[in-house]
Design a protein around this motif. Sequence first.
Motif, PDB file in Angstrom:
ATOM      1  N   TYR A   1       0.850  -1.197   0.000  1.00  0.00           N
ATOM      2  CA  TYR A   1       0.000   0.000   0.000  1.00  0.00           C
ATOM      3  C   TYR A   1       0.877   1.235   0.000  1.00  0.00           C
ATOM      4  CZ  TYR A   1       1.170   0.457   4.980  1.00  0.00           C
ATOM      5  OH  TYR A   1       1.852   0.603   6.180  1.00  0.00           O
TER       6      TYR A   1
ATOM      7  N   HIS B   1      -2.728  -0.195  -3.838  1.00  0.00           N
ATOM      8  CA  HIS B   1      -3.876   0.493  -3.262  1.00  0.00           C
ATOM      9  C   HIS B   1      -3.402   1.496  -2.211  1.00  0.00           C
ATOM     10  CE1 HIS B   1      -4.061  -2.314   0.318  1.00  0.00           C
ATOM     11  NE2 HIS B   1      -4.570  -1.237   0.876  1.00  0.00           N
TER      12      HIS B   1
ATOM     13  N   VAL C   1      -3.884   3.628   1.445  1.00  0.00           N
ATOM     14  CA  VAL C   1      -4.473   3.750   2.777  1.00  0.00           C
ATOM     15  C   VAL C   1      -4.516   5.239   3.091  1.00  0.00           C
ATOM     16  CG1 VAL C   1      -4.208   3.279   5.228  1.00  0.00           C
ATOM     17  CG2 VAL C   1      -3.685   1.492   3.558  1.00  0.00           C
TER      18      VAL C   1
ATOM     19  N   ARG D   1      -9.748  -0.288  -3.573  1.00  0.00           N
ATOM     20  CA  ARG D   1      -8.467   0.234  -4.085  1.00  0.00           C
ATOM     21  C   ARG D   1      -7.949   1.364  -3.208  1.00  0.00           C
ATOM     22  NH1 ARG D   1      -9.471   2.483  -9.282  1.00  0.00           N
ATOM     23  NH2 ARG D   1      -7.213   2.558  -9.592  1.00  0.00           N
TER      24      ARG D   1
END
Length: 407
Positions: free
Chosen positions: A225, A256, A258, A283
């Motif tokens: 991420y 993806h 965060v 995503r």
Amino acid sequence: MGHSVTGTPDCAGTRPRRVVLYSHDTFGLGHLRRSRALASALTESRTVGSAIILTGSPVAGRFTFPDTVDHVRLPGVKKLADGSYVSQNSGMDIEATTALRAGLIESTVTQYEPDLLIVDKEPTGFRGELLPTLEQLSRKGHTRIVLGLRDVLDEAEVLATEWARKGAIEATEAFYDELWVYGMRSVYDPTEGLPLSPSARGRTVWTGYLRRSIIDPADVPDTPYILVTPGGGGDGEAMVDLVLKAYETDPDLAPHAVLVYGPFLSGDTRDAFEARVAALNGRVTATGFDSRIESLFAGAQGVICMGGYNTFCELLSFDQRAVIVPRTKPRLEQWIRANRAEELGLVRNLDQFRDGLTPEAMIAAIRGLPHQKRPSEAGANGLLDGLDVVNQRARLLMDQSLSNAAE
């Protein structure tokens, strides 16, 4: 505040040394998080036995502090769009609120009797609220007083005008034993445009940046991420919108994201972002506020962020490839920091004046993250001695006070 503590005793040998850290905190998280890092370092090294942070932050109670560090919450104020301030307590006007804050500060310092007072950024405090305490401590002569400045404050001309209006130069000359700049002179000098005397400049110490570590471990995603953080979030709407547009525009954009909104990005704005996050089907995942964000920094593949001081320290400390999207209002502090950091090869600065803040520019920046150098490859490790220097200078100052008292 009744922690039992150990630490270096004072001149009488009767108690461990104590430090108070003042942080006006009218906006955001920066001042509180910097004060927490300093207090933690000073107590963990046993430079002092205990610390109290005086803070106006409305979210101070949501942070974890070491057992040897406590905080006193000052009544909150908020800044309006026109630059004026109002009390967060609707029953009090700003003058009454400032007087109450000043009284709480003076009372705490009188009762606690610190050996060291570290003032963050504002030499006279919010609306001059610190002056009675500074005058009292100056008369007594026991407490060493330090002004702590981040690496960049604002454009030189703007800062000089602001300090002149607040009487900050006079207060700095009269009350402060040392000035600590939490940065490197080779990176930027925040005092360059200020009419400080040679004596005050001679009392200025460049500590280096304040290294961050994981204070309170937290679980992080198992899959790759990038971390997206606008810091406190109060001025992060444009950056969050741009990142979401990038993922909406490019269905193959990876990894993806965060997204940590920060505690001050809320209400209808946050609700609208939540709907867009949900439509991205995993995503992008989002959370409101994580006081343990250090773990997310450490585990990320890269970081998209704004250009605040604490975020910059975290990028260096966790050796993260980063794209900074600095704010340019109400002051150019973040833009100056991001621009200089990019010149040194430490980060990528997505500069609205040069690049334009378009989804395509953000997509290219995210795709380019894996190909950026890490800060350590540009020499960042030599910038992060700030906490060690703070401990060293604090001991020296308090020892001076001890020898003066013995004479």
